[in-house]
Enzyme design. Structure first.
Site, PDB file in Angstrom:
ATOM      1  N   CYS A 463     -15.847  18.219   1.874  1.00 37.47           N
ATOM      2  CA  CYS A 463     -16.082  16.919   1.243  1.00 37.47           C
ATOM      3  C   CYS A 463     -17.393  16.291   1.730  1.00 37.47           C
ATOM      4  CB  CYS A 463     -14.897  16.016   1.560  1.00 37.47           C
ATOM      5  SG  CYS A 463     -14.693  14.642   0.438  1.00 37.47           S
ATOM      6  N   GLU A 465     -18.363  17.344   5.203  1.00 43.58           N
ATOM      7  CA  GLU A 465     -18.466  17.993   6.500  1.00 43.58           C
ATOM      8  C   GLU A 465     -19.632  18.978   6.537  1.00 43.58           C
ATOM      9  OE1 GLU A 465     -14.049  17.634   5.413  1.00 43.58           O
ATOM     10  OE2 GLU A 465     -16.003  17.631   4.443  1.00 43.58           O
TER      11      GLU A 465
END
Length: 825
Positions: A463, A465
């Protein structure tokens, strides 16, 4: 649409007038796209079937070896496809949109849940009667009693189950302290594509064979651990090469049957390329792209890595081949773009399938995070922007598709031209690209133990990261903590209205009898810490159980440390690796604004009593509208207000203090993240009215964004609140997801482009982790709700991904509509 044309984003203009879609030069990819776009995806059971049959035959062997044998069995038997009109070979399911199954994770409740897939409201899938029969009669029965999900459900002690599951079988989350490990076999992952592209699997396999030959077979560790591991590495290399060779045969067969001479030549070229890669090093851009695609697709067969396998830094590892072929005239820029867009349209046909009802709640709209990382810096610290970086941005603007998930790394020396192109792409309005800040990520990773050259080479994954493909070794799905529920437990002495009289938290006393802010705040911290400790306990159990159930031979053979130490990536600990674990903070602004309102109105100004607040909450503000308005008028996070922001910073501080202590106990980095994906919606459905004026069951705040409608001082104030609430002197922190919603009017023209560039530069200077934009008119979203058929192509930014607005539940649609739309910058 009601707006004048000058007030529409380019995406809205294309929806209003389809002739504005740039189809010229993209006839091939649009032809493929139009066959599959907006269709309900099918379940393909072949991966699950052949994987299950192999695992049945290899019980008792080392798990990594069993997994490699299973992958080879799948590779030898699964149907291979070449999509009509495609220039790339390789997919892992039937033609059209499809999802595949991983019964080793959650096959224990297939029989119970699969029948509802076609009719479920969120992300439905079709499945044929014959496949359902095979699933029920052959696949599911083998896994009964063997799945990771069952093991975890039985292993959790009652005090943890109270906050984790809401049913005996563990199918339904409590949405208080939610584990995420039982609907994925690993976190999102980035294979080392460059290694395969430059070396080929034969060379990688020879490395494993050489290590195997040099083992000391009188040594117990060598014979019982290293030997089967290396045998697995040899087998998995064979597996992917066998799978690729089967596409050679298919391409030649299709070419022999093809009447169109142009298509026949394309199929023969596909066959020639697949003869070469991924077995041998790529020599051209076409071979490098095909090699990457094979690795990406086969990684999906191997494991369910969170929601996706990342594409890594494509503009870096593909650039030497692109530059070479452009210079020698063997490919044009348009041909290179078409080849990449062929990847995008086949990528869009793999739909990540969540059987687990909770997993499906967390990730609406056929969520996907197959990030393509562009920009950033080289391992030497130089700017990494090149012509491919620009080509990716152009493709994203000109080809209206939500695949891939384009992610751009920004640093203080990002070139002005590149920043301008990024801003133009943001203005398109489809939510791309998401931005990740080198000025935060690189030093933080280095401080936590990554070599600086590797930290500089990180790839965006998931997402919001990032991953270091040859250094990171932590793979466990981590816990989501609903801290807004801690707030409710404080107000109701350890209980929640949704769950009746059940004691879920701890009894901290009657809030109406608390005399000081300090007493109230300490009671909140007690509820907060109770949930946090439960999360740490739960995650420790997860880390211990997962290596008993999962192996990743393909990911391991591509990982330098796994090969060096002969350990599967799923092992609990690998020497020299860095482990970045985390827990997700849900409801940040909801909690902060509620505490600020109580502090200001009850304890400082004494305009309300605590009983009045509790009575208003009990009634969900029905009959208490003046009190609700007072609660909403207090200082709120997202407005650069020191009053609210100081509370937010302190909560982050004491949360990190506890995370640091747990990191030292477990020997890994345990970091606080603020990345809800879409979980703030279902988590909000179990939280009653809160003291910030939020109605019962309404979504919680999103990431480190402000509460809905609370940020009324403009987007710069939102950035400053994020800046002032970060504890820069602490290191147990990770991603903060930040959504900003702008009206197309406020960013129109070149001056609007410059405004976006300015806000990105400011965000970079503040060293905030993540930023993404929705640029869409509220009236467009409302019109799409009312008449979805005319807005099927409308893309919106959800969390770290974009999805079609009309694929979302009404609740999530309303959540996006209710986000503050900034009309001035």
């Amino acid at each position: 649409m009601a707006q004048c044309a000058t007030c529409l984003s380019p995406q809205e203009e294309r929806i209003a007038d389809s002739s504005k879609v740039k189809r010229q030069g993209r006839e091939r990819v649009f032809k493929i796209l139009e066959r599959i776009q907006f269709t309900v995806p099918h379940v393909d059971i072949e991966r699950a079937l052949y994987f299950t049959r192999s695992m049945r035959e290899t019980e008792g062997e080392l798990l990594t070896l069993r997994w490699a044998k299973a992958l080879k069995h799948v590779a030898e038997n699964i149907t291979v496809y070449i999509t009509p009109d495609q220039l790339l070979a390789g997919r892992v399911g039937q033609l059209g949109r499809y999802g595949i199954l991983y019964p080793e994770i959650d096959g224990d409740f297939y029989i119970e849940v699969m029948k509802d897939l076609p009719n479920r409201a969120k992300s439905p899938f079709q499945i044929s009667d014959s496949d359902m029969k095979t699933l029920v009669e052959e696949i599911a029965p083998y896994w009964e009693g063997k799945t990771y999900h069952e093991h975890l459900n039985k292993a959790l002690p009652q005090e943890l189950r109270t906050v984790t599951y809401d049913d005996a079988r563990g199918l339904k989350s409590k949405f208080v302290v939610s584990e995420t490990s039982s609907y994925r076999s690993a976190l999102q992952w980035v294979p080392d594509y460059e290694k395969v592209i430059k070396r080929g699997f034969i060379d990688i396999q020879n490395e494993a064979k050489e290590k195997l030959a040099n083992l000391d077979l009188t040594n117990g560790v060598d014979i019982w651990e290293k030997k089967p591991f290396l045998e697995a590495m040899v087998i998995v290399c064979d597996a992917i090469m066998i799978w690729a060779k089967r596409h050679v045969e298919l391409a030649k067969k299709l070419a022999a049957e093809e009447k169109d001479e142009k298509r026949k030549a394309e199929l023969l070229q596909i066959a020639e390329i697949c003869e070469r890669v991924p077995a041998y090093p790529a020599r051209t851009f076409r071979e490098a792209v095909q090699c990457q695609w094979f690795v990406q697709m086969f990684s999906r067969i191997e494991q369910k890595a969170s929601a996706i396998i990342s594409n890594g830094r494509m503009d870096q590892y593909l650039y030497p081949f692109y530059e070479q072929d452009i210079k020698n005239g063997t490919i044009t820029r348009d041909e290179a773009r078409e080849l990449l867009e062929c990847m995008w349209v086949d990528m869009a046909q793999f739909i990540d399938l969540y059987i687990n009802p909770t997993g499906n709640e967390f990730q609406e709209g056929y969520a996907h995070w197959e990030a393509v990382t562009i920009g950033g810096q080289t391992p030497d610290g130089e700017d990494a922007t090149n012509d491919l970086s620009y080509l990716f941005l152009e493709s994203k603007r000109d080809f209206p598709l939500n695949y891939p998930d384009l992610a751009t790394r920004i640093h203080s020396r990002t070139p002005e031209r590149f920043m301008h192109e990024i801003a133009l792409t943001v203005k398109d309005g489809s939510g791309f690209p998401k931005l990740i800040n080198d000025e935060e990520v690189v030093p933080l990773y280095a401080i936590k133990g990554a070599p600086i050259n590797e930290a500089l080479d990180y790839a965006v994954s998931g997402c919001t990261e990032a991953r270091l493909p040859n250094r990171e070794t932590y793979t466990s799905g981590c816990v989501y903590v609903n801290f807004a529920s801690a707030l409710e437990m404080l107000m109701y002495n350890g209980r929640m209205k949704h769950y009746g009289d059940e004691l879920i938290g701890i009894e901290t006393g009657d809030v109406t009898k608390m005399k000081t802010w300090e007493e109230f705040y300490e009671a909140y911290k007690a509820q907060h810490m109770n949930l946090l400790h439960k999360a740490f306990q739960q995650q420790h159990i997860v880390d211990k159980l997962r290596p008993l159930h999962f192996a990743s031979p393909l990911s391991s053979v591509l990982h330098n440390l796994c090969m060096k130490h002969c350990k599967d990536l799923q092992c609990e600990k690998i020497e020299e690796g860095v482990d970045y674990s985390y827990f997700e903070f849900l409801g940040y602004a909801t909690v902060v604004d509620s505490l600020a309102a109580i502090k200001k109105l009850v304890f400082e100004n004494k305009k309300l009593t605590m009983k009045e607040v509790v009575d208003a909450l009990e009634a969900d503000f029905e009959g208490y509208k003046p009190i609700q308005q007072m609660l909403k008028s207090t200082p709120r996070y997202g407005n650069n207000d020191p009053y609210a922001d100081s509370i937010a910073k302190d909560i982050d501080r004491f949360t990190q203090v506890e995370a640091k202590k747990n990191s030292e106990e477990r020997g890994i980095n345990v970091d606080v993240r603020y990345v809800p994906i879409t979980s703030h919606v279902p988590f909000g459905k179990i939280v009653s009215a809160t003291p910030n004026g939020r109605h019962a069951w309404f979504p919680l705040s999103d990431g480190t964004s402000a509460s809905h409608g609370a940020d009324d001082h403009g987007p710069t104030a939102v950035l400053m609140s994020n800046y002032h609430t970060k504890n820069y002197g602490m290191i147990n922190r990770a991603s903060r997801l930040l959504n900003i919603k702008l009206s197309p009017k406020c960013v129109e023209g070149e001056s609007g482009t410059r405004k976006i560039m300015d806000i990105i530069r400011t965000w970079c200077d503040l060293k905030l982790w993540h930023l993404q934009f929705n640029i869409v008119n509220r009236s467009t979203l409302l019109a799409a709700q009312k008449d979805p058929n005319n807005y099927r192509a409308l893309l919106v930014r959800i969390a770290g991904y974009s999805a079609y607005f009309c694929d979302l539940s009404r609740d999530l649609q309303n959540d996006i509509i209710d986000r503050t739309e900034h009309t001035e910058m």
